[in-house]
Design an enzyme around this catalytic site. Structure first.
Site, PDB file in Angstrom:
ATOM      1  N   ARG A 278      25.072 -45.909  -9.691  1.00  0.00           N
ATOM      2  CA  ARG A 278      25.670 -46.096  -8.368  1.00  0.00           C
ATOM      3  C   ARG A 278      24.983 -45.199  -7.345  1.00  0.00           C
ATOM      4  O   ARG A 278      24.827 -44.012  -7.571  1.00  0.00           O
ATOM      5  CB  ARG A 278      27.171 -45.799  -8.415  1.00  0.00           C
ATOM      6  CG  ARG A 278      27.870 -46.729  -9.399  1.00  0.00           C
ATOM      7  CD  ARG A 278      29.368 -46.581  -9.378  1.00  0.00           C
ATOM      8  NE  ARG A 278      29.954 -47.455 -10.385  1.00  0.00           N
ATOM      9  CZ  ARG A 278      31.255 -47.600 -10.603  1.00  0.00           C
ATOM     10  NH1 ARG A 278      32.106 -46.900  -9.869  1.00  0.00           N
ATOM     11  NH2 ARG A 278      31.696 -48.414 -11.534  1.00  0.00           N
ATOM     12  N   ARG A 293      31.347 -37.095  -9.177  1.00  0.00           N
ATOM     13  CA  ARG A 293      30.701 -38.267  -8.579  1.00  0.00           C
ATOM     14  C   ARG A 293      29.189 -38.150  -8.776  1.00  0.00           C
ATOM     15  O   ARG A 293      28.540 -37.339  -8.140  1.00  0.00           O
ATOM     16  CB  ARG A 293      31.036 -38.327  -7.080  1.00  0.00           C
ATOM     17  CG  ARG A 293      30.678 -39.617  -6.398  1.00  0.00           C
ATOM     18  CD  ARG A 293      31.082 -39.593  -4.931  1.00  0.00           C
ATOM     19  NE  ARG A 293      32.523 -39.473  -4.731  1.00  0.00           N
ATOM     20  CZ  ARG A 293      33.371 -40.509  -4.784  1.00  0.00           C
ATOM     21  NH1 ARG A 293      32.920 -41.712  -4.990  1.00  0.00           N
ATOM     22  NH2 ARG A 293      34.665 -40.325  -4.605  1.00  0.00           N
ATOM     23  N   GLU A 371      41.254 -40.372 -10.025  1.00  0.00           N
ATOM     24  CA  GLU A 371      40.988 -41.625 -10.729  1.00  0.00           C
ATOM     25  C   GLU A 371      39.976 -41.461 -11.860  1.00  0.00           C
ATOM     26  O   GLU A 371      38.879 -40.959 -11.669  1.00  0.00           O
ATOM     27  CB  GLU A 371      40.467 -42.652  -9.721  1.00  0.00           C
ATOM     28  CG  GLU A 371      40.206 -44.001 -10.366  1.00  0.00           C
ATOM     29  CD  GLU A 371      39.727 -45.056  -9.377  1.00  0.00           C
ATOM     30  OE1 GLU A 371      39.860 -44.831  -8.155  1.00  0.00           O
ATOM     31  OE2 GLU A 371      39.224 -46.076  -9.834  1.00  0.00           O
ATOM     32  N   SER A 374      40.360 -47.764 -13.721  1.00  0.00           N
ATOM     33  CA  SER A 374      40.970 -48.718 -12.804  1.00  0.00           C
ATOM     34  C   SER A 374      41.058 -50.081 -13.467  1.00  0.00           C
ATOM     35  O   SER A 374      40.105 -50.583 -14.039  1.00  0.00           O
ATOM     36  CB  SER A 374      40.198 -48.769 -11.486  1.00  0.00           C
ATOM     37  OG  SER A 374      39.289 -49.807 -11.469  1.00  0.00           O
ATOM     38  N   ARG A 412      32.831 -38.059 -16.117  1.00  0.00           N
ATOM     39  CA  ARG A 412      34.034 -37.754 -15.334  1.00  0.00           C
ATOM     40  C   ARG A 412      35.209 -37.353 -16.224  1.00  0.00           C
ATOM     41  O   ARG A 412      35.947 -36.417 -15.905  1.00  0.00           O
ATOM     42  CB  ARG A 412      34.422 -38.931 -14.442  1.00  0.00           C
ATOM     43  CG  ARG A 412      35.576 -38.576 -13.517  1.00  0.00           C
ATOM     44  CD  ARG A 412      35.956 -39.680 -12.572  1.00  0.00           C
ATOM     45  NE  ARG A 412      35.061 -39.782 -11.434  1.00  0.00           N
ATOM     46  CZ  ARG A 412      35.292 -40.575 -10.381  1.00  0.00           C
ATOM     47  NH1 ARG A 412      36.394 -41.300 -10.337  1.00  0.00           N
ATOM     48  NH2 ARG A 412      34.429 -40.630  -9.385  1.00  0.00           N
TER      49      ARG A 412
END
Length: 448
Positions: A278, A293, A371, A374, A412
RNA sequence: GGAGGGGUGACCGAGUGGUCGAAGGUGCUUGAUUGGAAAUCAAGUGUACUGAAAGGUACCGGGGGUUCGAAUCCCUUCCCCUCCGCCA
């Protein structure tokens, strides 16, 4: 975050199956509902422009089809015509052909504009999805696990991982750029351990393991709804016109593009593991510290294809959610489940639950739920774009439904794992379930 | 990277310029037959768009071209197979 509403907030599902299907006919007939979805999901799309373009397109299409009908008719007549009649017919045929060629570019152009707009039409959020703009409008459903109070000064994951030599922070930034890192030693082993634990949990629960390609064609990105609006977020390999995926959801869904399932073949449940890439465009300066991130990470993702039946999709959705929760339970990480508001769900999602793990080091050491998973229902949004259909018992076909949920995303997940299980001396007591995956090691000790 | 072969409906497979949305077979659906089933016989059986409907249009891997007319000819691209080269 509004609190205490929980399940009471869930409204009974009021749409018929067909009403969820966003084809242009539905959009025409339910312009207001679509307009609301565009607004609530904060999508940049002018619906009126789409509707007028559609009108334009249909008018032109009618005109062209009439000409084509005549063209076909003439061709038919010529084959049966007498020698004398032929030349006249051929002349007319030529004339029609020329007329067609004059109008066709206009059609191509309108169609292109129409297609581009159509790709931006969001799916309609389900009725229980709270209307809102940002994170603060998400609705907490439940909290699970007890948040630990430390009787010593707790370290954040950056300190812990540095202490344990789990990450090389500096080297990669020099040769690979910002947000780069290298997991080292027990850090690397932990990533392998948690992903393997997640995989085993899912396989045990009946999912089929997949290791898919991570470089895909544009079609896969568009087909799963990440393009065109998320284009900035993907890395492009221009020489071969390929893109690096941001999630295994892309290849897993695309695996069945252009297929028609027999209803009896569904549901299909996959667990895919992949590296995810990403660009984090638009997140400059956000979460730059640590491994929250990053540009490249490892994720085990769940993807389900099911028949277009609301009840079935509900069942699958909560099963996916349950799988993720089971993994967090094994890792003994406190978490909460929230229902994302309209502003926080993606273009194609009709409903999304976020699972947020407790990270003691976030929020300036006060801790926060953030988070890590999801869980999304997309209705037939992806199936439409990817042309994935189901043949039902009565022989008719319909678009399938797709759903997905994270099983584990690392590094993460290492943040709550390390921060929640740390001891005063900086050592980390591994949750029991993880011990076999760490070759029997129960406590990680800082490097001397 | 080089040389060659191939991509047709749910599946197999015919089809080299008009009567082909596509033979034939398999499968599937319905009906007949049967105590029931098998077998047999008959009929039906692609998708999408557009239209109130009748109908029309498009689709034989994708895109483009030639032609009054293309599954059929030409170009291009993707994918699959065989052989050679290279290689983790």
């Amino acid at each position: 975050m509004r609190r205490g509403e929980g399940h009471a907030h869930l409204a009974p599902f009021s749409f018929k199956v067909a009403a969820l299907m966003l084809d242009i006919a539905f959009i025409r007939q339910n312009a207001d509902a679509v307009r609301a979805a565009i607004k609530n999901k904060r999508v940049d799309l002018d619906l009126d422009l789409l509707l007028t373009t559609d009108k334009e397109r249909r008018t032109l299409l009618g005109e062209l089809e009439q000409k084509r009908a005549r063209k076909n008719e003439i061709a038919q007549l010529i084959s049966k015509a007498s020698k004398e009649d032929r030349p006249t017919l051929i002349e007319e045929g030529k004339a029609v052909k020329v007329a067609l060629e004059q109008r066709e570019p206009a059609m191509t152009e309108v169609q292109k504009r129409f297609d581009e707009l159509m790709l931006k039409v969001p799916s309609l959020p389900r009725p229980e999805v709270p209307i809102g703009v940002g994170e603060e409008d998400n609705v907490e459903i439940r909290k699970v696990g007890t948040v630990r109070t430390f009787d010593f000064k707790a370290k954040d994951h950056v300190e812990l991982m540095t202490l344990h030599g789990m990450v090389n922070w500096e080297g990669p930034r020099k040769f690979a750029g910002g947000r780069s890192y290298a997991l080292m030693g027990t850090g690397a082993l932990l990533e392998l351990a948690v992903t393997r634990l997640a995989v085993d949990t899912l396989v045990e629960r009946g999912l089929t393991m997949v290791i898919p390609p991570v470089m895909v064609k544009e079609r896969a990105m568009t087909g799963t709804g990440f393009f065109p609006l998320g284009r900035e977020e993907a890395y492009a390999i221009t020489a071969d016109e390929l893109f690096l995926v941001g999630t295994a959801e892309v290849p897993l869904v695309s695996l069945h593009a252009d297929e028609t399932f027999e209803a009896s073949a569904l549901p299909i449940r996959y667990a895919g593991i992949s590296n995810c890439f990403r660009r984090e465009a638009g997140a400059y300066g956000k979460d730059t510290k640590g491994l929250y991130r990053v540009h490249q990470f490892t994720k085990v993702e769940q993807v389900v294809f099911c028949v277009p039946d609301e009840e079935m999709a509900e069942k699958e959705h909560y099963q996916l959610l349950g799988n993720a929760e089971a993994i967090l339970a094994k890792l003994e990480i406190p978490y909460r489940v929230a229902l994302a508001c309209t502003g926080e769900i993606g273009l194609g999602q009709t409903r999304k639950h976020e699972v947020e793990s407790w990270m003691p080091g976030r929020n300036e050491g006060k801790g926060a739920y953030n988070e890590t998973h999801s869980c999304s229902t997309l209705g037939d949004f992806q199936a439409r774009r990817s042309n994935i259909r189901v043949r039902t018992a009565d022989g008719t076909t319909a678009y399938a439904y797709t759903l997905n949920n994270t099983a584990i995303a690392s590094p993460r997940i290492l943040i709550p794992l390390l921060e929640n299980h740390q001891n005063a001396d900086g050592s980390i007591t591994l949750p029991k379930a993880l011990v076999p995956y760490m070759n029997g090691v129960t406590v990680l000790r800082p490097k001397a």
